[in-house]
Each structure stands twice: as structure tokens, then as C-alpha cells.
Design a protein around this motif. Structure first.
Motif, mmCIF file in Angstrom:
data_model
loop_
_atom_site.group_PDB
_atom_site.id
_atom_site.type_symbol
_atom_site.label_atom_id
_atom_site.label_comp_id
_atom_site.label_asym_id
_atom_site.label_seq_id
_atom_site.Cartn_x
_atom_site.Cartn_y
_atom_site.Cartn_z
ATOM 1 N N ASN A 1 0.874 -1.178 0.000
ATOM 2 C CA ASN A 1 0.000 0.000 0.000
ATOM 3 C C ASN A 1 0.902 1.217 0.000
ATOM 4 O OD1 ASN A 1 -1.682 -2.161 1.736
ATOM 5 N ND2 ASN A 1 -3.021 -0.883 0.529
ATOM 6 N N SER A 2 1.050 1.850 -1.166
ATOM 7 C CA SER A 2 1.944 2.986 -1.280
ATOM 8 C C SER A 2 1.447 4.160 -0.453
ATOM 9 C CB SER A 2 2.058 3.419 -2.742
ATOM 10 O OG SER A 2 2.648 2.415 -3.520
ATOM 11 N N LEU A 3 2.410 4.936 0.041
ATOM 12 C CA LEU A 3 2.105 6.180 0.738
ATOM 13 C C LEU A 3 2.719 7.300 -0.078
ATOM 14 C CD1 LEU A 3 2.625 6.955 4.500
ATOM 15 C CD2 LEU A 3 3.881 8.280 2.805
ATOM 16 N N VAL A 4 2.010 8.408 -0.211
ATOM 17 C CA VAL A 4 2.559 9.553 -0.928
ATOM 18 C C VAL A 4 2.180 10.830 -0.188
ATOM 19 C CG1 VAL A 4 0.560 9.722 -2.491
ATOM 20 C CG2 VAL A 4 2.753 10.710 -3.166
ATOM 21 N N THR A 5 3.137 11.761 -0.087
ATOM 22 C CA THR A 5 2.886 13.010 0.628
ATOM 23 C C THR A 5 3.684 14.151 0.012
ATOM 24 O OG1 THR A 5 2.992 14.101 2.796
ATOM 25 C CG2 THR A 5 4.724 12.507 2.309
ATOM 26 N N ASP A 6 3.122 15.358 0.098
ATOM 27 C CA ASP A 6 3.866 16.566 -0.265
ATOM 28 C C ASP A 6 4.312 17.313 0.990
ATOM 29 O OD1 ASP A 6 1.462 17.581 0.645
ATOM 30 O OD2 ASP A 6 1.205 19.012 -1.006
ATOM 31 N N GLY A 7 4.111 16.691 2.144
ATOM 32 C CA GLY A 7 4.467 17.313 3.405
ATOM 33 C C GLY A 7 3.305 17.996 4.085
ATOM 34 N N TYR A 8 2.274 18.311 3.304
ATOM 35 C CA TYR A 8 1.089 18.976 3.849
ATOM 36 C C TYR A 8 -0.091 18.005 3.948
ATOM 37 C CZ TYR A 8 3.758 23.168 2.727
ATOM 38 O OH TYR A 8 4.743 24.124 2.662
ATOM 39 N N ARG A 9 -0.182 17.115 2.983
ATOM 40 C CA ARG A 9 -1.262 16.130 2.981
ATOM 41 C C ARG A 9 -0.674 14.773 2.593
ATOM 42 N NH1 ARG A 9 -7.268 17.300 0.779
ATOM 43 N NH2 ARG A 9 -7.201 18.482 2.710
ATOM 44 N N THR A 10 -1.158 13.731 3.270
ATOM 45 C CA THR A 10 -0.610 12.388 3.064
ATOM 46 C C THR A 10 -1.721 11.422 2.686
ATOM 47 O OG1 THR A 10 1.191 12.780 4.640
ATOM 48 C CG2 THR A 10 0.644 10.482 4.159
ATOM 49 N N TYR A 11 -1.454 10.592 1.689
ATOM 50 C CA TYR A 11 -2.415 9.612 1.209
ATOM 51 C C TYR A 11 -1.818 8.212 1.238
ATOM 52 C CZ TYR A 11 -4.830 13.605 -0.976
ATOM 53 O OH TYR A 11 -5.470 14.790 -1.213
ATOM 54 N N PHE A 12 -2.671 7.239 1.511
ATOM 55 C CA PHE A 12 -2.364 5.847 1.209
ATOM 56 C C PHE A 12 -3.083 5.553 -0.104
ATOM 57 C CE2 PHE A 12 -1.846 6.013 5.794
ATOM 58 C CZ PHE A 12 -0.626 5.375 5.947
ATOM 59 N N ILE A 13 -2.378 4.943 -1.048
ATOM 60 C CA ILE A 13 -2.924 4.737 -2.386
ATOM 61 C C ILE A 13 -3.574 3.375 -2.488
ATOM 62 C CG2 ILE A 13 -2.398 4.701 -4.850
ATOM 63 C CD1 ILE A 13 0.031 6.426 -4.269
ATOM 64 N N GLU A 14 -4.757 3.335 -3.057
ATOM 65 C CA GLU A 14 -5.514 2.091 -3.209
ATOM 66 C C GLU A 14 -4.958 1.244 -4.357
ATOM 67 O OE1 GLU A 14 -9.983 2.856 -1.546
ATOM 68 O OE2 GLU A 14 -9.643 3.092 -3.670
ATOM 69 N N ASP A 15 -3.695 0.832 -4.214
ATOM 70 C CA ASP A 15 -3.140 -0.052 -5.237
ATOM 71 C C ASP A 15 -2.558 -1.308 -4.607
ATOM 72 O OD1 ASP A 15 0.020 1.767 -5.776
ATOM 73 O OD2 ASP A 15 -0.899 0.947 -3.971
ATOM 74 N N GLY A 16 -2.950 -1.574 -3.353
ATOM 75 C CA GLY A 16 -2.479 -2.760 -2.659
ATOM 76 C C GLY A 16 -3.558 -3.821 -2.609
ATOM 77 N N PRO A 17 -3.571 -4.679 -1.597
ATOM 78 C CA PRO A 17 -4.513 -5.800 -1.534
ATOM 79 C C PRO A 17 -5.901 -5.420 -1.048
ATOM 80 C CG PRO A 17 -3.068 -5.839 0.366
ATOM 81 C CD PRO A 17 -2.583 -4.725 -0.512
ATOM 82 N N TYR A 18 -6.124 -4.159 -0.655
ATOM 83 C CA TYR A 18 -7.366 -3.835 0.019
ATOM 84 C C TYR A 18 -8.475 -3.169 -0.814
ATOM 85 C CZ TYR A 18 -4.535 -4.420 4.232
ATOM 86 O OH TYR A 18 -3.711 -4.906 5.204
ATOM 87 N N PRO A 19 -8.211 -2.572 -1.975
ATOM 88 C CA PRO A 19 -9.226 -1.701 -2.579
ATOM 89 C C PRO A 19 -10.633 -2.253 -2.662
ATOM 90 C CG PRO A 19 -7.194 -1.533 -3.805
ATOM 91 C CD PRO A 19 -6.986 -2.591 -2.768
ATOM 92 N N GLN A 20 -10.776 -3.489 -3.096
ATOM 93 C CA GLN A 20 -12.122 -4.050 -3.205
ATOM 94 C C GLN A 20 -12.628 -4.590 -1.876
ATOM 95 O OE1 GLN A 20 -9.822 -4.654 -5.893
ATOM 96 N NE2 GLN A 20 -10.874 -2.891 -6.711
ATOM 97 N N GLU A 21 -11.771 -4.608 -0.866
ATOM 98 C CA GLU A 21 -12.136 -5.216 0.402
ATOM 99 C C GLU A 21 -12.615 -4.196 1.428
ATOM 100 O OE1 GLU A 21 -12.406 -8.270 0.728
ATOM 101 O OE2 GLU A 21 -11.194 -9.146 -0.819
ATOM 102 N N ILE A 22 -12.157 -2.950 1.330
ATOM 103 C CA ILE A 22 -12.517 -1.963 2.345
ATOM 104 C C ILE A 22 -13.949 -1.483 2.116
ATOM 105 C CG2 ILE A 22 -12.019 0.311 3.292
ATOM 106 C CD1 ILE A 22 -9.120 -0.168 2.700
ATOM 107 N N LYS A 23 -14.740 -1.580 3.145
ATOM 108 C CA LYS A 23 -16.141 -1.207 3.051
ATOM 109 C C LYS A 23 -16.535 -0.493 4.339
ATOM 110 C CE LYS A 23 -20.744 -3.352 2.784
ATOM 111 N NZ LYS A 23 -21.469 -4.628 2.757
#
Length: 294
Positions: free
Chosen positions: A267-289
Motif C-alpha cells: 500500500n503505497s504512501l505519498v505526501t507533499d508534506g502537507y497532505r498524506t495519502y495511502f494509495i488504493e493499489d495494494g490488496p485492500y481496494p475491493q475489500e474496504i467497506k
């Protein structure tokens, strides 16, 4: 996008909600109801409880299951109770639920479903004693395992832990925790759902988003631009100090370099220092509800 928060934010938001909006007993019942709605119950159910509010969720769940005529048994790994936990424990016992103390010698393989209500998000450090034995017994049981709020033994901010419950289903209470997407968490979490129980969030920490949803208006940077530094989780962890987590270090680096920092992994993490995201490209996208509010 879905909110992802730190353990401290969850604790503070929970306290704020209780002080201003919803009594703590009601929140505990809603958490248990969220777990009840997330599972297809069958056969014999064993619920392992600790001495805190995570254990209280288990007692409230036992009361709900007993009220629905579902066979369940409590295993108390601690003799302690939180105030609200004792309230629901008494209800469950009054409904005929057996609640022996866990000794460490139990064979849990006779249960079809085991519910992990041992250690909540406030836990950190190594698991010892009866709690370690309880986690080991759950993991070798062969039962369908449900973890309530977080997998016992796992740090809610880092995803790390030496002895951790391996669940088929994890029901996060209120919000996703950052640790679900870091460390060894993907090996333990299984299917992940969120039970909305009405906690008023005090602040926004991180987000879970598809790549096309990610925008950085403060910095003006973009994910497909040339100002992106790719790093591995190990490289980031090598830079941690004084209790910092992977998001902490990534944010610090992004601000210092004036670039996006993308931490690669399941699950990639990406940030510009002000806002941080976990990217839905890992094993969870269809599983998180997100379940409807309990």
C-alpha cells in the motif's frame, strides 16, 4: 476518499465525542453492533477479551449474540474490566453466556468463529504472558477469525508487532488506522471493513484514495510529475527517530526536498508534506467497506 487516522487522534476524538455527543456505553454498544452486522455468524463462537474497552466490545457483542440465540462463549484473558465493559459483561452472563478465565491451556479449535477483543489500539510493545498464549491459540485454531478494531499485538500507527492475531476479517471501529497500511499489517488484517459508530473526528490525518483522486493544491505538485522521490519502507524506517512513524518521516522529507515522497509497498504512501495519502493499489481496494452507522 476515506479518512485514515493516528491512534492519538482516535483516542482524542473518542473522548471528545463521549464528552459532547454520545455516552460511552452507547458507543461501545454501537461498536459491538457494527461487528455483529459485519459477520455471517455460524456454528460455535468464542470471544477472547482483555481488560480494556476492546474487551468491553466483546462483552457487548456476546450480549447481542445471546439475544439472537447464537451460541457463544467468552474467554477472559484478564480479570480486569473497564466500567462499561463490566456493564456488558454482566448483561452477557445474565443471558447465560459462559465466561471462564483463560488459562493458556485451552484448545480453541472446536470453535467455528473466534473473535479477537484482546488488545486495542492503545497497545504497543511486545505481547507477553496469557495474552501471548491467547494470540497463539487463536492463530493455530483453524477457526474463522474476526479482529475487533485492530489485530491484537499490532501497533496501530506502524503496523508492526511480534505476536499478532492473523484475522480473516478486521472490523475497524470508527475509522481506518494508519497501521493497517504499514509494516506487516497486510499479512494480518484479512478483509477490512469499517463500522461507523458516530465518532466526531477532531482532525484529518491521512486519506485512502485511488491515484486519480489524489491532488496536492498546497504544493502544486502532481503524482505523475518529475518531482517525485521513490523510497522503500526500509529506507524510510532507517530514518525514524524519537517515536516517529513512516508518515512522519515522509512528510518531513517532502517539505525539506520540496518534492513528493512516495513510499513503495503493498500500500503505497505519498505526501507533499502537507497532505498524506495511502494509495488504493495494494490488496485492500475491493475489500474496504464502510458499514452503515450502527
Amino acid at each position: 476518499m476515506k479518512e485514515v487516522i493516528t491512534v492519538a487522534n482516535m483516542r482524542q476524538s473518542d473522548a471528545y465525542t463521549i464528552a459532547n455527543y454520545v455516552p460511552s456505553k452507547e458507543l461501545m454498544y454501537r461498536a459491538a453492533l457494527g461487528v455483529y452486522r459485519a459477520v455471517t455468524w455460524r456454528g460455535s463462537v468464542g470471544i477472547l477479551t482483555g481488560g480494556g474497552n476492546n474487551g468491553g466490545d466483546g462483552y457487548a457483542l456476546a450480549s447481542i449474540l445471546a439475544g439472537q440465540g447464537i451460541d457463544c462463549r467468552l474467554y477472559r484473558v484478564s480479570e480486569k474490566f473497564s466500567e462499561d465493559g463490566k456493564y456488558y459483561y454482566d448483561q452477557a452472563v445474565a443471558q447465560g453466556v459462559e465466561a471462564p478465565l483463560f488459562t493458556g491451556e485451552e484448545d480453541l479449535s472446536g470453535h467455528d468463529i473466534l473473535v479477537d477483543c484482546l488488545l486495542g489500539t492503545g497497545f504497543s510493545g511486545p505481547v507477553r504472558g496469557l495474552f501471548q498464549k491467547a494470540i497463539q491459540a487463536i492463530n493455530r485454531s483453524g477457526a474463522y477469525v474476526v479482529s475487533v478494531d485492530i489485530n491484537s499485538g499490532m501497533n496501530g500507527d506502524t503496523g508492526r508487532g511480534e505476536t499478532v492475531v492473523k484475522a480473516d476479517l478486521t472490523v475497524a471501529i470508527g475509522y481506518l488506522k494508519g497501521g493497517f497500511f504499514l509494516g506487516q499489517a497486510p499479512q494480518h488484517v484479512g478483509k477490512l471493513v469499517v463500522a461507523d459508530i458516530g465518532i466526531r473526528l477532531l482532525r484529518e490525518d491521512f486519506y485512502l484514495a485511488a491515484p486519480e483522486e489524489i491532488v496536492f493544491p498546497h504544493s502544486g505538485l502532481c503524482l505523475d510529475g518529475d518531482k517525485v522521490d521513490l523510497m522503500t519502507p526500509g529506507e524510510i524506517e532507517d530514518l525514524t527517530k524519537n517515536g516517529q512513524t513512516v508518515p512522519d518521516v515522509a512528510q518531513e522529507l517532502a517539505l525539506r526536498r520540496q518534492k513528493l515522497i512516495r513510499v513503495l509497498g503493498k500500500n503505497s504512501l505519498v505526501t507533499d508534506g502537507y497532505r498524506t495519502y495511502f494509495i488504493e493499489d495494494g490488496p485492500y481496494p475491493q475489500e474496504i467497506k464502510v458499514l452503515e452507522k450502527a
